[in-house]
Design an enzyme around this catalytic site. Structure first.
Site, PDB file in Angstrom:
ATOM      1  CE  LYS A   3     -13.251  -7.003  24.841  1.00 32.75           C
ATOM      2  NZ  LYS A   3     -12.968  -6.123  23.737  1.00 32.75           N
TER       3      LYS A   3
HETATM    4  C1  LIG Z   1     -11.739  -7.024  22.851  1.00 31.06           C
HETATM    5  C2  LIG Z   1     -12.020  -7.502  21.491  1.00 31.06           C
HETATM    6  C3  LIG Z   1     -11.371  -8.624  20.945  1.00 31.06           C
HETATM    7  C4  LIG Z   1     -10.223  -9.302  21.620  1.00 31.06           C
HETATM    8  O1  LIG Z   1     -10.550  -9.884  22.849  1.00 31.06           O
HETATM    9  P1  LIG Z   1      -9.365 -10.440  23.791  1.00 31.06           P
HETATM   10  O2  LIG Z   1     -10.105 -11.257  24.801  1.00 31.06           O
HETATM   11  O3  LIG Z   1      -8.674  -9.268  24.374  1.00 31.06           O
HETATM   12  O4  LIG Z   1      -8.473 -11.281  22.943  1.00 31.06           O
HETATM   13  C5  LIG Z   1     -11.766  -9.060  19.690  1.00 31.06           C
HETATM   14  N1  LIG Z   1     -12.730  -8.435  19.000  1.00 31.06           N
HETATM   15  C6  LIG Z   1     -13.366  -7.347  19.471  1.00 31.06           C
HETATM   16  C7  LIG Z   1     -14.444  -6.704  18.660  1.00 31.06           C
HETATM   17  C8  LIG Z   1     -13.019  -6.829  20.729  1.00 31.06           C
HETATM   18  O5  LIG Z   1     -13.627  -5.725  21.180  1.00 31.06           O
END
Ligand SMILES: *Cc1c(COP(=O)(O)O)cnc(C)c1O
Length: 393
Positions: free
Chosen positions: A187
């Site tokens: 992210k």
């Molecule tokens: C990355 C992501 C998640 C999960 O996030 P984590 O912090 O890895 O649990 C959930 N939804 C979307 C759309 C994502 O891109």
């Protein structure tokens, strides 16, 4: 020639120093750094409450529980998302109800939501896919008219903005009932792993704080600071969804950098858009006039005759890493069971997006020279030659 990766976190001595400070302080989990990170995050997005948790998947789980989703309920969402979105619904024993995404973009099609509502619908879980805000004004309108809570999967959308009643506001204020963020390294800002829940509802926030720490009646900070002996109790089932103070300290540094990170990402996306518009049939992502993306990912739709795997291989051969577009949960083996999901609309756009889109490299440290190298690689791709021939022929 060195390989250009798809993503690269922005980390340096500032984060190292922050973690060092925490380690030497002796308080290393869910303490003062977590509290400060929560306060600063709430300020940043303009939320009344922010509660830190271990990742966005656990944030989604708690958000769904807070609005009352339980066994046998239905939650309307998209299949076209990282699998965590749908999985969190199943952790509650509830059924993900999938509707399609819009034709031009990767977000839920608001036109399909109402037809998917049944008496068992307990929530709408919308996603700001790849950092691009979904059409919240329409989704929130449906939710409030039908008395269905709206949860925003804002995993990718830290720093994205939406035009709300004439004013630009951060995703996470929130505009639905609860927003959930991720700080995974893929992210825009990262704490290694980490998550955040924001809400205007103090009852939800109180629940998140209980559940993330085993529903323990007295939290560590209170017990540690007390001059009297306190025995805690556990009135209901809880979880260990804590963020550590080391992670929170990194998060605080990342938040300071966020405006600069988003500004550079937006510049890179703009350059991509300009270069790629010259290629016939190429579908570059488009920002609606009411959205400002943080461009967590830049996902292009390939021209009709371009083969996704061949294109990706050609890019790799030219030193450029890419990834295929977003997955569809309903196509995974984990979703073959009859109670694993319900499909409420055709998923044509979702499937097409998975098969015909490719994510290009986009990270703050990218140079303009690298952007040109990537654009040239795209122009030289086998698909491009094929298309050029087709155009001539
Ligand atoms: C990355 C992501 C998640 C999960 O996030 P984590 O912090 O890895 O649990 C959930 N939804 C979307 C759309 C994502 O891109």
């Amino acid at each position: 020639m060195s390989q250009i990766p798809v993503a690269r976190p922005v980390l340096d001595e500032r984060e190292v120093e922050a973690v060092r400070r925490v380690i030497l302080s002796g308080w290393v989990t869910q303490g003062p750094e977590v509290a400060a990170f929560e306060e600063e995050f709430a300020d940043f997005v303009g939320a009344a409450h922010a509660c830190a948790v271990s990742n966005c998947t656990t944030a989604l789980h708690l958000a769904l529980m807070a609005v009352g989703v339980s066994a046998g309920d239905e939650v309307i969402t998209v299949s076209h998302s990282f699998i965590a979105t749908a999985n969190a619904i199943r952790y509650c024993g509830a059924i993900p109800v999938f509707v399609d995404i819009e034709r031009d973009g990767f977000n839920i099609d608001p036109d399909l939501i109402e037809a998917a509502i049944t008496p068992r619908t307990k929530a709408i879980l919308c996603v700001h896919q790849l950092g691009m805000p979904c059409d919240l004004s329409r989704i929130v309108e449906i939710g409030s008219r039908r008395s269905i809570p709206v949860i925003e999967d804002a995993a990718c959308a830290t720093g994205s903005e939406i035009l709300w009643k004439g004013r630009w506001e951060k995703i996470g204020k929130p505009h639905g009932d609860i927003a959930c963020f991720s700080f995974h390294p893929r992210k825009v800002v990262t704490t290694g792993d980490g998550g955040m829940l924001t809400t205007a509802n103090p009852d939800y926030d109180r629940k998140f704080r209980l559940w993330r720490q085993h529903s323990m009646s007295v939290n560590d900070t209170v017990r540690h600071g007390s001059k009297q002996v306190i025995f805690e109790s556990y009135p209901e089932l809880g979880y260990n969804y804590r963020l550590t103070d080391m992670q929170a300290a990194v998060g605080r540094e990342q938040l300071k950098r966020l405006p600069e990170i988003v500004a550079r990402r937006r510049e890179i996306a703009e350059q991509y858009g300009r270069h790629l518009s010259a290629i016939a049939g190429m579908r570059s992502p488009v920002e609606p006039h009411w959205a400002r993306s943080n461009w967590q990912s830049y996902c292009i739709g390939l021209p009709d005759r371009w083969e996704q795997p061949a294109f990706m291989q050609a890019m790799l051969d030219r030193g450029v890493s890419t990834r295929r577009g977003i997955m569809n949960s309903h196509l995974e083996k984990a979703y073959t069971g009859t109670t694993s999901h319900r499909i409420a609309s055709g998923l044509v756009n979702s499937v097409r997006a998975q098969n015909e889109t490719v994510i290009l490299p986009l990270f703050m440290q990218m140079t303009d020279v690298e952007i040109l190298q990537i654009v040239e690689a795209i122009q030289e791709g086998p698909g491009f030659a094929d298309l050029a021939t087709a155009a001539v022929g």
